[in-house]
Design a protein around this motif. Sequence first.
Motif, PDB file in Angstrom:
ATOM      1  N   LYS A  29      41.686 -34.195 -72.849  1.00 48.37           N
ATOM      2  CA  LYS A  29      42.109 -33.822 -74.086  1.00 48.37           C
ATOM      3  C   LYS A  29      43.466 -34.763 -74.400  1.00 48.37           C
ATOM      4  CE  LYS A  29      44.006 -29.786 -74.474  1.00 48.37           C
ATOM      5  NZ  LYS A  29      44.298 -28.278 -74.591  1.00 48.37           N
ATOM      6  N   TYR A  71      38.185 -36.627 -80.366  1.00 51.76           N
ATOM      7  CA  TYR A  71      37.959 -35.855 -79.357  1.00 51.76           C
ATOM      8  C   TYR A  71      37.478 -34.445 -79.895  1.00 51.76           C
ATOM      9  CZ  TYR A  71      38.793 -32.985 -74.827  1.00 51.76           C
ATOM     10  OH  TYR A  71      38.667 -32.321 -73.810  1.00 51.76           O
ATOM     11  N   SER A  85      33.546 -37.052 -77.020  1.00 47.99           N
ATOM     12  CA  SER A  85      34.738 -38.138 -77.298  1.00 47.99           C
ATOM     13  C   SER A  85      34.077 -39.328 -77.598  1.00 47.99           C
ATOM     14  CB  SER A  85      35.863 -38.221 -76.315  1.00 47.99           C
ATOM     15  OG  SER A  85      35.352 -38.652 -75.090  1.00 47.99           O
TER      16      SER A  85
END
Length: 496
Positions: A29, A71, A85
């Motif tokens: 992330k 993402y 992603s």
Amino acid sequence: MKKISFIIASSLVAVVCLSLGLLTSCSSKPSNATPVNVLPRIFPDYAGTTIPVDIAPLDFSAVGRDAESMYVVVKGSKRGKMEASGDYADFDVDGWHRLTEANKGGKLVFSVYIKRGGEWKQYRDFTVNVSSDPLGEWGLTYRLIPPGYEVYGKMGLYQRNLSNFDEQAILVNTAVPGACLNCHTSNQTSPEQFTFHIRGANGGTLISQHGRVEILKAKNDSLKGSMVYPYWHPSGQWVAYSTNQTHQSFHAVRSERIEVFDQASDVLIYHPATHQIVLNPAVMTKDHYENYPVFSPDGRTLYFVSSTAWDIPAHYKDIKYNICRVGFDPKTGHTVGKIDTIFNARLMGKSANHPRPSYDGRFLLFTLSDYGCFPIWHKEADQWLLDLRTMSARPLTEINSENTDSWHNWSRNSHWIVFTSRRINGYYTQLYLAHVDSRGRIDKPFLLPQRNPWLYYDRQLNSYNTPDFTLRPVRLNARKAADGIRSEQRVATEIK
């Protein structure tokens, strides 16, 4: 390089990452994303929709060519999590179904990060409801056809597995040059009984029953036209057809393009076992056009639309259809009693078409437009719902758009509908699905999921048409069917 990972929360946590089919490290992330308190602009817009557990993954793209990367984290309100992603959100099919099954009756929460100009932004979360009502169908059948009917160019009947992205042709008219494959219909979504009409030099009506295929002679000398718009009796012993003299013309104004109209139409009942046609005077009148016949789920009622006959094409805008019904005797194929108008669209200055009763017998879905019987080219066409218990009707504002919303069908369990809409660009009809609850309330519809949807729909040069659910894949030997259509052999029908 695109990377996909799936994480399901349980006693064992498995992490699987794929990159173009090869094992690779998982992306993480973005740690420096700037929060913004707005929903992400994505295509398709899935925020707030309701889906069945057995639908294909809701892949989506960021709107705007400046989007550099994406993402996405999807968390179940009950348990489980997925990550995706890359250029677009591309979810693993098996992992997606594990997540939706684990959250049946709950929600999926989507957290979206988009990179633009080298900077990441984290958008406000949105949710998707996972219905406890299953889809109950294997997939969809539909036509793919260029968005113009000047000639019978390449077009065909197709089917799609709704749990993934697999699509296959049932029959394409390149095997039968010059033919138009029209209005395919199965018996309450079961492909064991299947029929469609063929227009053109090799015209006819194909009926497939439990693997046996017959092609009926296109016209009977006693009828006004061909056997066109069909609907199976739930017993499978009868098929209601309209017999139409269909024509098309082209508008000279920019806002209107193609007009399709009937210069005559009636409703007849066909008995496949004997090849006999039952004529009923009640639905074959000289001063009215009867069209789009459908049976009630119990088989005791025949619904259809009816308009006062006018001089066509001079008075084509005066053709306005009401929804009617009449009793039906499944033993004889005859109508029973008098005609009853159950929705008077003419009093509203409108025209009602494509009546489709839900299979639980509770509702009737139809299309309302300004005039005529072919609303798929009418921008004002909207979906309406008639409650068959109270006989009250309402516009489905929760699913209608500013452009054409038309042809539709029900799932067998009566909890899902599919319909066509031109809401994306006004030119191409696309398929939308929506959940219906027991009181007739319909949730926000969602566009038919596709792998890499932005690219798919941008390159799709055909319109979806006449969609229907199918309980199982349609098994039709395309080569034999094409050979039969090209041949001169036809099964003759007789008037009973």
